[in-house]
Scaffold this motif. Structure first.
Motif, PDB file in Angstrom:
ATOM      1  N   LEU A 182       0.857  -1.200  -0.111  1.00  0.00           N
ATOM      2  CA  LEU A 182      -0.274  -0.017  -0.085  1.00  0.00           C
ATOM      3  C   LEU A 182       0.804   1.152  -0.082  1.00  0.00           C
ATOM      4  CD1 LEU A 182      -3.021  -0.887   2.594  1.00  0.00           C
ATOM      5  CD2 LEU A 182      -3.106  -0.263  -0.120  1.00  0.00           C
ATOM      6  N   GLU A 183       1.767   1.143   0.749  1.00  0.00           N
ATOM      7  CA  GLU A 183       2.851   2.405   0.769  1.00  0.00           C
ATOM      8  C   GLU A 183       3.584   2.686  -0.459  1.00  0.00           C
ATOM      9  OE1 GLU A 183       6.743   4.023   3.231  1.00  0.00           O
ATOM     10  OE2 GLU A 183       5.672   2.182   3.821  1.00  0.00           O
ATOM     11  N   LEU A 184       4.098   1.771  -1.149  1.00  0.00           N
ATOM     12  CA  LEU A 184       4.497   1.718  -2.334  1.00  0.00           C
ATOM     13  C   LEU A 184       3.507   2.419  -3.687  1.00  0.00           C
ATOM     14  CD1 LEU A 184       6.805  -1.714  -2.236  1.00  0.00           C
ATOM     15  CD2 LEU A 184       7.620   0.663  -2.181  1.00  0.00           C
ATOM     16  N   ILE A 185       2.426   1.688  -3.564  1.00  0.00           N
ATOM     17  CA  ILE A 185       1.439   2.069  -4.532  1.00  0.00           C
ATOM     18  C   ILE A 185       1.189   3.472  -4.555  1.00  0.00           C
ATOM     19  CG2 ILE A 185      -1.067   1.767  -5.002  1.00  0.00           C
ATOM     20  CD1 ILE A 185      -0.902  -1.290  -4.563  1.00  0.00           C
ATOM     21  N   LYS A 263       5.538  -1.006 -13.975  1.00  0.00           N
ATOM     22  CA  LYS A 263       6.045  -1.276 -12.707  1.00  0.00           C
ATOM     23  C   LYS A 263       4.966  -2.385 -12.530  1.00  0.00           C
ATOM     24  CE  LYS A 263       8.495   2.811 -10.940  1.00  0.00           C
ATOM     25  NZ  LYS A 263       8.130   3.517 -12.361  1.00  0.00           N
ATOM     26  N   LEU A 264       5.712  -3.676 -11.612  1.00  0.00           N
ATOM     27  CA  LEU A 264       5.040  -4.649 -11.472  1.00  0.00           C
ATOM     28  C   LEU A 264       5.586  -5.113  -9.981  1.00  0.00           C
ATOM     29  CD1 LEU A 264       3.377  -7.376 -11.748  1.00  0.00           C
ATOM     30  CD2 LEU A 264       5.249  -8.155 -12.937  1.00  0.00           C
ATOM     31  N   PHE A 265       4.845  -5.312  -9.007  1.00  0.00           N
ATOM     32  CA  PHE A 265       5.098  -5.821  -7.746  1.00  0.00           C
ATOM     33  C   PHE A 265       4.408  -7.200  -7.446  1.00  0.00           C
ATOM     34  CE2 PHE A 265       5.035  -1.140  -7.111  1.00  0.00           C
ATOM     35  CZ  PHE A 265       6.204  -0.932  -6.411  1.00  0.00           C
ATOM     36  N   ILE A 266       5.493  -8.176  -7.295  1.00  0.00           N
ATOM     37  CA  ILE A 266       5.146  -9.458  -6.989  1.00  0.00           C
ATOM     38  C   ILE A 266       5.171  -9.922  -5.451  1.00  0.00           C
ATOM     39  CG2 ILE A 266       5.581 -12.131  -7.437  1.00  0.00           C
ATOM     40  CD1 ILE A 266       6.853 -10.994 -10.108  1.00  0.00           C
ATOM     41  N   ILE A 267       3.798 -10.165  -4.929  1.00  0.00           N
ATOM     42  CA  ILE A 267       3.889 -10.238  -3.409  1.00  0.00           C
ATOM     43  C   ILE A 267       4.427 -11.684  -2.842  1.00  0.00           C
ATOM     44  CG2 ILE A 267       2.501 -10.675  -1.494  1.00  0.00           C
ATOM     45  CD1 ILE A 267       0.437  -8.501  -2.814  1.00  0.00           C
ATOM     46  N   THR A 268       3.859 -12.933  -3.760  1.00  0.00           N
ATOM     47  CA  THR A 268       4.346 -14.191  -3.624  1.00  0.00           C
ATOM     48  C   THR A 268       4.735 -14.621  -4.908  1.00  0.00           C
ATOM     49  OG1 THR A 268       2.809 -14.374  -1.713  1.00  0.00           O
ATOM     50  CG2 THR A 268       3.790 -16.407  -2.552  1.00  0.00           C
ATOM     51  N   LEU A 269       6.095 -15.106  -4.764  1.00  0.00           N
ATOM     52  CA  LEU A 269       6.695 -15.674  -6.033  1.00  0.00           C
ATOM     53  C   LEU A 269       6.092 -17.035  -6.437  1.00  0.00           C
ATOM     54  CD1 LEU A 269      10.495 -14.683  -5.529  1.00  0.00           C
ATOM     55  CD2 LEU A 269       8.908 -13.568  -7.462  1.00  0.00           C
ATOM     56  N   PRO A 270       5.999 -17.012  -7.575  1.00  0.00           N
ATOM     57  CA  PRO A 270       5.656 -18.324  -8.085  1.00  0.00           C
ATOM     58  C   PRO A 270       6.703 -19.346  -8.112  1.00  0.00           C
ATOM     59  CG  PRO A 270       6.172 -16.880  -9.970  1.00  0.00           C
ATOM     60  CD  PRO A 270       6.104 -16.215  -8.872  1.00  0.00           C
TER      61      PRO A 270
END
Length: 311
Positions: A182-185, A263-270
């Motif tokens: 949220l902070e980054l967004i 810009k793409l944020f990946i929370i949990t990596l595949p």
């Protein structure tokens, strides 16, 4: 209506012979509909085997049922897979028994590879930058408790699923990352840019959607195909007011164009590099004008680091 050829894009969707997609494909393209005895079949994919070599079987069987007759032989001979009856885990892979080089030469007559770097020479750069996070002591204590609890359960039940520990830990770290995301967004939105956030688990992105409100759109398997397509369309529209695209890795790993963001944020990596690249390529594709930045989010000294190293 009789046909002369089949051209199937995103053919990796056929990898599971038990899936409805595969069954419907087989049902639709029966021998009776072809004008010729040996019709042309062209299968297209950026990642024909997203996770493991055995996922190539279904397409290869369609192309040459003589050379690739049975799934069992393909898995055991080329992929080094054996069925473990004693432990009940199903097929297990022994990498020392794999014959991938032989498989490569076997499929060479049927394949033509064109790399993106050769076809799209004007495409801007794509860079990966880890965002390293640290848990508070209290958070890490809970993490260790989860790890120990599941570990104890596994010891007591040796026939349990070893993936349980990984799932629980990854779900926990995903929830902790919500505040950071949220902070980054918000920082990015201040610049007027759009942003894409994806996660393996829909709970975290659903929570983000609730907190962000109308400026965000949710793209998960719970939403029907038409609505998901509308979300993509709105996100690509610079005047729609939709600035944040929140997607699950399962629904964002092929076919989408999200070039409105860089810009793409990946929370949990595949778990696999194939899925990792497919998700990032939703932004890094034709019509992208800016350098693309991929930000995998990683808690230090946790399972995040192991998964990132593995891919």
């Amino acid at each position: 209506e009789m046909v002369d050829a089949i051209i199937a894009d995103e053919c990796q969707k056929l990898k599971n012979t038990k899936s409805n997609t595969y069954k419907n494909f087989k049902r639709t393209f029966k021998k009776e509909i072809f004008r010729n005895e040996k019709p042309s079949k062209i299968f297209l994919s950026g990642t024909p085997a997203p996770n493991r070599a055995y996922e190539l079987y279904t397409v290869l069987n369609q192309i040459s049922p003589t050379d690739f007759a049975t799934k069992k032989y393909f898995q055991e001979y080329y992929c080094g897979m054996t069925y473990n009856i004693d432990d009940g885990w199903g097929y297990q892979t022994n990498t020392a028994e794999q014959k991938l080089e032989e498989l490569f030469h076997k499929i060479a007559p049927f394949t033509h590879r064109k790399r993106k770097v050769d076809a799209l020479k004007d495409l801007p750069d794509k860079t990966y930058q880890k965002i390293m996070l640290e848990m508070e002591n209290s958070e890490y204590q809970i993490y260790e408790d989860i790890e120990a609890g599941v570990a104890n359960e596994f010891v007591e039940k040796p026939n349990g699923n070893p993936l349980t520990i990984m799932i629980r830990l990854r779900q926990y770290t995903a929830q902790l990352k919500i505040a950071y995301v949220l902070e980054l967004i918000n920082n990015i939105l201040e610049t007027g840019e759009k942003v894409v956030v994806v996660d393996y688990y829909k709970e975290s992105i659903s929570t983000l959607n609730e907190k962000l409100g109308d400026i965000a759109g949710l793209h998960t398997g719970d939403i029907d195909v038409e609505e998901r397509a509308e979300i993509v369309k709105k996100f690509q529209d610079p005047n729609s007011g939709l600035y944040v695209f929140l997607g699950s890795i399962q629904t964002c790993n092929y076919g989408l164009t999200l070039t409105a963001a860089s810009k793409l944020f990946i929370i949990t990596l595949p778990y696999s590099v194939g899925e990792y690249d497919q998700v990032s390529d939703r932004l890094h594709r034709i019509s992208q004008k800016n350098a693309v930045n991929i930000y995998p989010m990683i808690f230090t000294a946790t399972i995040d680091e192991y998964v990132f190293t593995a891919i």
